[in-house]
Design a protein around this motif. Structure first.
Motif, mmCIF file in Angstrom:
data_model
loop_
_atom_site.group_PDB
_atom_site.id
_atom_site.type_symbol
_atom_site.label_atom_id
_atom_site.label_comp_id
_atom_site.label_asym_id
_atom_site.label_seq_id
_atom_site.Cartn_x
_atom_site.Cartn_y
_atom_site.Cartn_z
ATOM 1 N N CYS A 167 0.695 -1.227 -0.015
ATOM 2 C CA CYS A 167 0.143 -0.051 -0.037
ATOM 3 C C CYS A 167 0.835 1.014 -0.181
ATOM 4 O O CYS A 167 0.544 2.119 -0.674
ATOM 5 C CB CYS A 167 -1.117 -0.018 1.222
ATOM 6 N N CYS A 182 -4.722 2.207 2.461
ATOM 7 C CA CYS A 182 -3.749 1.453 3.295
ATOM 8 C C CYS A 182 -4.381 1.573 4.607
ATOM 9 O O CYS A 182 -4.036 0.710 5.265
ATOM 10 C CB CYS A 182 -2.759 2.658 3.484
ATOM 11 N N ALA A 186 -3.205 -9.615 4.732
ATOM 12 C CA ALA A 186 -3.586 -9.007 3.276
ATOM 13 C C ALA A 186 -5.251 -9.456 3.222
ATOM 14 O O ALA A 186 -5.767 -8.634 2.632
ATOM 15 C CB ALA A 186 -2.764 -10.111 2.046
ATOM 16 N N CYS A 244 -6.973 -7.054 5.401
ATOM 17 C CA CYS A 244 -6.991 -5.544 4.635
ATOM 18 C C CYS A 244 -7.711 -5.672 3.445
ATOM 19 O O CYS A 244 -8.086 -4.713 2.782
ATOM 20 C CB CYS A 244 -5.738 -5.068 4.276
ATOM 21 N N PRO A 276 -0.788 -7.175 -1.972
ATOM 22 C CA PRO A 276 -0.083 -6.930 -0.630
ATOM 23 C C PRO A 276 1.385 -7.160 -0.602
ATOM 24 O O PRO A 276 2.031 -7.541 0.346
ATOM 25 C CB PRO A 276 -0.939 -8.326 0.147
ATOM 26 N N CYS A 285 -6.574 -6.469 0.684
ATOM 27 C CA CYS A 285 -5.717 -6.147 -0.118
ATOM 28 C C CYS A 285 -5.650 -6.360 -1.637
ATOM 29 O O CYS A 285 -5.433 -7.469 -2.013
ATOM 30 C CB CYS A 285 -4.264 -5.842 0.294
#
Lengths: 58, 264
Positions: B83, B216, B114, B117, B122, B119
């Motif tokens: 991020c 983030c 990950a 999040c 990641p 993400c």
């Protein structure tokens, strides 16, 4: 506009509550057509849910 | 885990390539940002909550901007995750940091983090250590999309109602670098009122995250009212990607569709 509509939809507001059109000042008929159409649409959707809640609270 | 990082930073410092390395340091059980200028200090290097989603994270990119303003001639290295790297790419593009003055020390995040999040990527391109995990899909956005329109409005109204207008989300945001913030314009946002205009206050900030939010999640971690801001901004990033084909923070050269003025 595309973005705003999507964001409003995600936050729970009907995306058709906002609209942008480009109409020249020379195109009176077109202008009336757009506005009347929008008013019709908005009437169908009913009052703004955000406004309704503000009135309840008051 | 941090051995490779230490080795890389030591080599950079010894070679005189960098003036310092902006990372995290652990002291008496507390993790805090630190500018390592002496290789001896590296013993105290910490990776913060590297393994799981925690709150010992700091906006290192934001500190980088401050650092380079003070020492514009120097080159610094910075500890980054996937991020953070996306953030740096946008900051280079927005001319907030000079690409040739920043050395990236990248770590990949474990799958558990990950996933927490959700993400998109990641790990950074410039990964020195850590896994290069797979992209995790966002269930949080999908959960809201499964609701009916009025249920969504109720949901967000209730969430935003807890806002105490502390500006924590904006202050911690590494992408909020404007000198003047429209959320502080009295003409646009009324003062002396908590929660702030609901939902316009938060939707205004969401719109300003277009082409900037690199997911983030610091905003959500900083929020004292636990407002799911990350989910909201995830949707912002998703719209820009789906509707305009722009992936925030994935390329330094490609401009956001909202910043292109086409002259035909």
């Amino acid at each position: 506009m595309t973005f705003l509509k999507k964001l409003l939809e995600f936050s729970g507001l009907h995306p058709e509550r906002v609209r942008t059109r480009w109409v020249s000042s020379a195109e009176a008929v077109e202008f009336v057509h757009e506005i009347s159409g929008f008013v019709e649409e908005i009437k169908k959707l009913g009052p703004n849910p955000l406004r309704a809640k503000a009135k309840e609270a008051a | 885990m941090s051995a490779k990082i230490k080795e890389a930073v030591r080599a950079l410092l010894a070679g005189g390539k960098i003036k310092g390395f902006l990372g995290l340091r652990e002291e008496n059980g507390n993790v805090m940002p630190h500018l390592f200028c002496d290789p001896k200090e590296l013993e105290a290097l910490s990776l913060g909550d590297w393994k799981k989603a925690g709150d010992t994270r700091y906006p290192l990119n934001q500190l980088m901007i401050r650092l380079t303003l003070q020492y514009p001639e120097e080159t610094f290295a910075v500890l980054i995750r996937g991020c953070d790297e996306r953030g740096l790419k946008e900051l280079f593009k927005w001319k907030q940091l000079a690409e040739d003055k920043v050395v990236l020390i990248g770590i990949g995040c474990p799958d558990e983090l990950a996933k927490a999040c959700e993400c998109e990527k990641p790990f950074p391109d410039s990964v020195i250590d850590g896994p290069q995990g797979a992209k995790a899909d966002s269930e949080k956005v999908a959960r809201i999309e499964a609701m009916a329109l009025d249920a969504r409005l109720q949901y967000w109204k209730a969430e935003f109602d807890r806002c105490v207008k502390c500006f924590g989300c904006r202050n911690i945001c590494p992408m909020c670098f404007c000198n003047e913030c429209s959320l502080e314009e009295n003409q646009l946002v009324g003062t002396g009122e908590v929660p702030p205009a609901n939902p316009t206050f938060h939707l205004a900030r969401a719109i300003h995250m277009v082409g900037r939010c690199i997911d983030c999640g610091l905003c959500e971690e900083a929020c004292p009212a636990d407002i799911p801001l990350r989910t909201l901004y995830k949707k912002v990033t998703e719209i820009i990607n789906k509707e305009f084909g722009y992936k925030t923070g994935f390329s330094v050269d490609e401009k956001s569709p909202f910043n292109i003025i086409e002259v035909k």
